[in-house]
Design a protein around this motif. Structure first.
Motif, PDB file in Angstrom:
ATOM      1  N   GLU A 367       3.945 -11.044  -1.754  1.00 46.51           N
ATOM      2  CA  GLU A 367       2.535 -11.098  -1.331  1.00 46.51           C
ATOM      3  C   GLU A 367       2.239 -10.003  -0.324  1.00 46.51           C
ATOM      4  O   GLU A 367       1.172  -9.363  -0.369  1.00 46.51           O
ATOM      5  CB  GLU A 367       2.223 -12.471  -0.742  1.00 46.51           C
ATOM      6  CG  GLU A 367       2.068 -13.569  -1.776  1.00 46.51           C
ATOM      7  CD  GLU A 367       1.630 -14.891  -1.170  1.00 46.51           C
ATOM      8  OE1 GLU A 367       0.987 -15.688  -1.877  1.00 46.51           O
ATOM      9  OE2 GLU A 367       1.947 -15.141   0.019  1.00 46.51           O
ATOM     10  N   THR A 368       3.171  -9.770   0.584  1.00 48.76           N
ATOM     11  CA  THR A 368       2.985  -8.722   1.586  1.00 48.76           C
ATOM     12  C   THR A 368       2.917  -7.351   0.932  1.00 48.76           C
ATOM     13  O   THR A 368       2.030  -6.535   1.234  1.00 48.76           O
ATOM     14  CB  THR A 368       4.143  -8.755   2.603  1.00 48.76           C
ATOM     15  OG1 THR A 368       4.102  -9.992   3.311  1.00 48.76           O
ATOM     16  CG2 THR A 368       4.042  -7.609   3.603  1.00 48.76           C
ATOM     17  N   ILE A 369       3.846  -7.085   0.015  1.00 49.12           N
ATOM     18  CA  ILE A 369       3.862  -5.787  -0.673  1.00 49.12           C
ATOM     19  C   ILE A 369       2.589  -5.591  -1.496  1.00 49.12           C
ATOM     20  O   ILE A 369       1.995  -4.501  -1.503  1.00 49.12           O
ATOM     21  CB  ILE A 369       5.121  -5.677  -1.551  1.00 49.12           C
ATOM     22  CG1 ILE A 369       6.369  -5.575  -0.661  1.00 49.12           C
ATOM     23  CG2 ILE A 369       5.037  -4.472  -2.485  1.00 49.12           C
ATOM     24  CD1 ILE A 369       7.672  -5.727  -1.403  1.00 49.12           C
ATOM     25  N   ASN A 370       2.151  -6.646  -2.166  1.00 48.10           N
ATOM     26  CA  ASN A 370       0.921  -6.540  -2.972  1.00 48.10           C
ATOM     27  C   ASN A 370      -0.304  -6.266  -2.120  1.00 48.10           C
ATOM     28  O   ASN A 370      -1.297  -5.704  -2.607  1.00 48.10           O
ATOM     29  CB  ASN A 370       0.716  -7.822  -3.787  1.00 48.10           C
ATOM     30  CG  ASN A 370       1.625  -7.886  -5.004  1.00 48.10           C
ATOM     31  OD1 ASN A 370       1.811  -6.887  -5.683  1.00 48.10           O
ATOM     32  ND2 ASN A 370       2.191  -9.048  -5.284  1.00 48.10           N
ATOM     33  N   ASP A 371      -0.254  -6.639  -0.840  1.00 47.91           N
ATOM     34  CA  ASP A 371      -1.387  -6.394   0.055  1.00 47.91           C
ATOM     35  C   ASP A 371      -1.623  -4.902   0.289  1.00 47.91           C
ATOM     36  O   ASP A 371      -2.755  -4.477   0.524  1.00 47.91           O
ATOM     37  CB  ASP A 371      -1.164  -7.089   1.405  1.00 47.91           C
ATOM     38  CG  ASP A 371      -1.484  -8.572   1.362  1.00 47.91           C
ATOM     39  OD1 ASP A 371      -2.205  -8.987   0.433  1.00 47.91           O
ATOM     40  OD2 ASP A 371      -1.012  -9.315   2.247  1.00 47.91           O
ATOM     41  N   PHE A 372      -0.536  -4.104   0.241  1.00 46.43           N
ATOM     42  CA  PHE A 372      -0.725  -2.683   0.536  1.00 46.43           C
ATOM     43  C   PHE A 372      -0.273  -1.750  -0.586  1.00 46.43           C
ATOM     44  O   PHE A 372      -0.443  -0.536  -0.489  1.00 46.43           O
ATOM     45  CB  PHE A 372      -0.018  -2.295   1.845  1.00 46.43           C
ATOM     46  CG  PHE A 372       1.477  -2.478   1.851  1.00 46.43           C
ATOM     47  CD1 PHE A 372       2.320  -1.567   1.230  1.00 46.43           C
ATOM     48  CD2 PHE A 372       2.051  -3.570   2.491  1.00 46.43           C
ATOM     49  CE1 PHE A 372       3.692  -1.729   1.255  1.00 46.43           C
ATOM     50  CE2 PHE A 372       3.424  -3.738   2.520  1.00 46.43           C
ATOM     51  CZ  PHE A 372       4.254  -2.817   1.889  1.00 46.43           C
ATOM     52  N   ALA A 373       0.304  -2.293  -1.653  1.00 46.77           N
ATOM     53  CA  ALA A 373       0.780  -1.452  -2.750  1.00 46.77           C
ATOM     54  C   ALA A 373      -0.389  -0.738  -3.441  1.00 46.77           C
ATOM     55  O   ALA A 373      -1.404  -1.356  -3.754  1.00 46.77           O
ATOM     56  CB  ALA A 373       1.559  -2.288  -3.750  1.00 46.77           C
ATOM     57  N   LYS A 374      -0.208   0.550  -3.696  1.00 49.41           N
ATOM     58  CA  LYS A 374      -1.232   1.335  -4.387  1.00 49.41           C
ATOM     59  C   LYS A 374      -0.863   1.596  -5.838  1.00 49.41           C
ATOM     60  O   LYS A 374      -1.677   2.086  -6.613  1.00 49.41           O
ATOM     61  CB  LYS A 374      -1.446   2.655  -3.650  1.00 49.41           C
ATOM     62  CG  LYS A 374      -2.005   2.469  -2.247  1.00 49.41           C
ATOM     63  CD  LYS A 374      -2.216   3.792  -1.541  1.00 49.41           C
ATOM     64  CE  LYS A 374      -2.779   3.584  -0.130  1.00 49.41           C
ATOM     65  NZ  LYS A 374      -2.944   4.868   0.591  1.00 49.41           N
ATOM     66  N   GLY A 375       0.394   1.273  -6.185  1.00 46.13           N
ATOM     67  CA  GLY A 375       0.836   1.427  -7.562  1.00 46.13           C
ATOM     68  C   GLY A 375       1.428   0.127  -8.075  1.00 46.13           C
ATOM     69  O   GLY A 375       1.045  -0.959  -7.639  1.00 46.13           O
ATOM     70  N   LYS A 376       2.359   0.242  -9.013  1.00 42.23           N
ATOM     71  CA  LYS A 376       3.015  -0.922  -9.585  1.00 42.23           C
ATOM     72  C   LYS A 376       4.120  -1.428  -8.654  1.00 42.23           C
ATOM     73  O   LYS A 376       4.661  -0.678  -7.847  1.00 42.23           O
ATOM     74  CB  LYS A 376       3.618  -0.577 -10.955  1.00 42.23           C
ATOM     75  CG  LYS A 376       2.602  -0.081 -11.974  1.00 42.23           C
ATOM     76  CD  LYS A 376       1.584  -1.150 -12.331  1.00 42.23           C
ATOM     77  CE  LYS A 376       0.662  -0.685 -13.452  1.00 42.23           C
ATOM     78  NZ  LYS A 376      -0.361  -1.707 -13.781  1.00 42.23           N
TER      79      LYS A 376
END
Length: 494
Positions: A367-376
Motif C-alpha cells: 500500500e505504501t509503495i502504491n501511494d508513490f509508485a509512478k510505474g508498475k
C-alpha cells in the motif's frame, strides 16, 4: 558469589545433600558447552532436548551443582530440586548478574510488526540526547557502537541477563529491547524490570506456536500485566505506551496497572498524527502532543512508519525527554536496514527490500509503495518453511491484489520442500492469474529487475536484513540487498 548465597534466592527447593561443600560460582548456564569449573548447571526440559539427560556431561566438564525438576541418579555433586527449572533459571541468573535491569531505563517493545524499527528509533533518540544506549532485537544486540550476534529476537534469559550486565559495566543508561510473544510465554524476560512497555499492533503471526489468535494476544498482554503494580512518588512510575487505533491497544489499557500513554492516527489519542502526506523520499505529517501541534518531515516512508515514529516518540516522552530533542532525532533518522530500504538506480528502476513476512506487513509495504509508485509494481514474495501454513495463501492473495507482477519464490524453506510451500500459497489463487513462480530466489530477483522498466518498483519482501537463506536445514549466505544491486548492475543500471 557463594553457591549457598545464590540458591537462597530460590524460595521453595530441596537440596540434596544438604551439607554440601560450598564454592564460589563461576558460571550459571543451561548449556553444557558453557560449563566450566564450579559452574551451576540448570537442567531445562526443552521441546527437542531435555537437559536432565545432559547432567553427567555437565558434571564431567566441571559443574559443581545441578538445578533440576526431575529425580536424578547420584552424581557426586549436590542437586537443587525445584518445581520449575525455567523459573529457577530466571531467578538465579538475575541474582548472579546482580539484577542489571534495575540499574538502567528498560524500554520493551512488543507487537506483530514494527518492533525492530521502533527500538532503533528509540535508541537513536536517546543517543541524540547524549546517553549511551543498548539495543536487543531481531538483527543483533548492540552496546554503544559494538554489535553482537543474536539467535532470537529476545535471547534466552541467561544470555539476556549476561548482556544487560555487560551493558551496566559499560555505562549504558537506556536499553531498547524487542520482546517477542514466544519469549513472554517462555518466561525469557522474567526478572527484567521494564520501565516502559510499548505496544505496536496485533496481526496474524506465530500461530504455528500459539495456535490461536487469542493465545497470541494473551502472550503480548503479559508484558503489560507484568509491568508493575505500584505508583512511585518520584515520577519514575511504569508507563504503558499503547497504539489506540488497534483494538488490542484498548484491551491492554485494562490489562495493566501502569500509567497509560496512547498514540494513534484515526482515534483520539494523547499523541497523534494528522495530515499525513507520503512521498518517495519520506513522509510529512502534523504531530499533536496533548493538543500542541508541530509539523514534521521525516525520511521514513509510509503510514505504518508514522505509527512507528509515534510509538518511539511516546516512549521517549514517557521517559521525560525534551520534545524538541526528540523531534530533532526523528527528522534525522534514516531508517533501518531491510525495512522499506530503497535501492535506486540511474535507469529509473528501483528495488525495495522489506522484512514484510506477515500478511499485514506485506499489505502495509505494498500500500505504501502504491501511494508513490509512478510505474508498475513487482512483488517477489515467499513464505518461511516450518512456520504457520495458514498465512501462505493470505500472503499470495495480497501480492496478487496489490502488485502488477506477483512473483512467488523461496524464503527460508528450512526443512520443507520449497514447491510444497508455493503450492500452499497458490491455494485460492485463480489459475488464470498472472503469477510467476521461480523457486530460486536469486533467479526471481534477476528476472524481476530485468523485466522492470523505468519508473517501475521491485519489492523484494520477506527477508529484509537477513543475510542468509536456510534450505534443507543448511544456512547459506544470501542478502536481498546484495542480489538486487547485482541485478541492477547487470542490466546496466549502475
Amino acid at each position: 558469589m557463594l553457591a549457598s548465597k545464590l540458591i537462597q534466592s530460590l524460595k521453595f527447593k530441596q537440596v540434596l545433600p544438604a551439607d554440601y561443600k560450598d564454592f564460589v560460582v563461576s558460571m550459571v548456564t543451561q548449556d553444557t558447552r558453557e560449563v566450566v569449573e564450579n559452574s551451576i548447571f540448570i537442567a531445562i526440559e526443552g521441546s527437542q532436548i531435555d537437559g536432565h539427560m545432559l547432567v553427567s556431561e555437565a558434571v564431567q566438564k566441571g559443574a559443581a551443582l545441578i538445578v533440576a525438576q526431575k529425580k536424578l541418579s547420584l552424581l557426586g555433586v549436590p542437586v537443587v530440586y525445584v518445581e520449575n527449572t525455567n523459573r529457577a533459571m530466571a531467578i538465579l541468573s538475575s541474582r548472579f548478574y546482580s539484577s542489571p535491569s534495575e540499574a538502567m531505563r528498560m524500554i520493551g517493545v512488543t507487537g506483530t510488526n514494527g518492533k525492530t524499527t521502533v527500538t532503533h528509533i528509540i535508541e537513536e533518540i536517546f543517543r541524540e540526547h547524549g546517553e549511551k544506549t543498548g539495543l536487543i532485537g531481531t538483527m543483533y544486540r548492540r552496546i554503544g557502537d559494538k554489535i553482537y550476534p543474536t539467535k532470537n529476537t529476545t535471547p534466552d534469559i541467561i544470555t539476556l541477563q549476561r548482556t544487560l550486565s555487560k551493558m551496566v559495566e559499560q555505562g549504558v543508561s537506556s536499553v531498547a529491547m524487542e520482546v517477542s510473544s514466544i519469549a513472554l510465554v517462555q518466561g525469557r524476560v522474567w526478572g527484567v524490570d521494564f520501565d516502559i512497555a510499548v505496544f505496536t499492533n496485533l496481526t496474524r503471526d506465530h500461530l504455528d506456536y500459539h495456535k490461536t489468535m487469542a493465545n497470541y494476544a494473551h502472550a503480548k498482554s503479559l508484558l503489560f500485566s507484568q509491568l508493575g503494580n505500584e505508583y512511585r512518588h518520584q515520577g519514575n512510575s511504569k508507563v504503558a505506551v499503547l497504539n489506540i487505533d488497534d483494538p488490542m491497544g484498548r484491551r491492554l489499557e485494562e490489562d495493566t496497572a501502569a500509567h497509560v500513554l496512547t498514540y494513534g492516527i484515526k482515534n483520539s489519542a494523547m499523541i497523534k498524527a494528522s495530515n499525513v502526506v507520503i512521498h518517495s523520499q519520506g513522509t510529512d505529517f502534523d504531530l499533536e502532543v496533548f493538543g500542541q501541534k508541530q509539523h514534521l518531515k521525516v525520511r521514513m516512508v509510509g503510514l505504518f512508519n508514522v505509527y512507528n515514529i509515534l510509538a518511539a516518540y511516546a516512549a521517549a516522552y514517557a521517559a521525560g525527554l525534551d520534545s524538541e530533542k526528540i523531534i530533532a532525532a526523528l527528522t534525522n533518522f534514516k531508517g533501518v536496514k531491510g525495512r522499506l530500504q530503497l535501492i535506486s538506480s540511474p535507469s529509473g528502476v528501483s528495488a525495495i527490500v522489506d522484512y514484510s513476512h506477515t500478511p499485514d506487513g506485506l499489505l502495509n509495504a505494498l500500500e505504501t509503495i502504491n501511494d508513490f509508485a509512478k510505474g508498475k509494481v513487482f512483488c517477489i514474495i515467499g513464505c518461511g518453511g516450518d512456520r504457520d501454513h495458514g498465512k501462505r495463501p493470505k500472503m499470495a492473495q495480497i501480492a496478487l491484489q496489490y502488485s502488477d507482477y506477483p512473483i512467488f519464490t523461496s524464503d527460508n524453506p528450512r526443512s520443507e520442500d520449497p514447491q510444497a510451500i508455493i503450492d500452499d500459497m497458490l491455494q485460492g489463487i485463480p489459475q488464470q492469474s498472472a503469477v510467476k513462480v521461480l523457486l530460486d530466489r536469486r533467479a526471481a530477483i534477476q528476472y524481476a529487475i530485468a523485466k522492470a522498466q523505468p519508473k517501475d518498483i521491485v519489492l523484494i519482501a520477506g527477508k529484509g536484513h537477513e543475510d542468509y537463506q536456510i534450505i534443507k536445514g543448511r544456512k547459506n549466505h544470501f542478502d536481498d540487498v546484495e542480489e538486487a544491486e547485482k541485478a541492477l548492475k547487470r542490466r546496466g543500471a549502475f
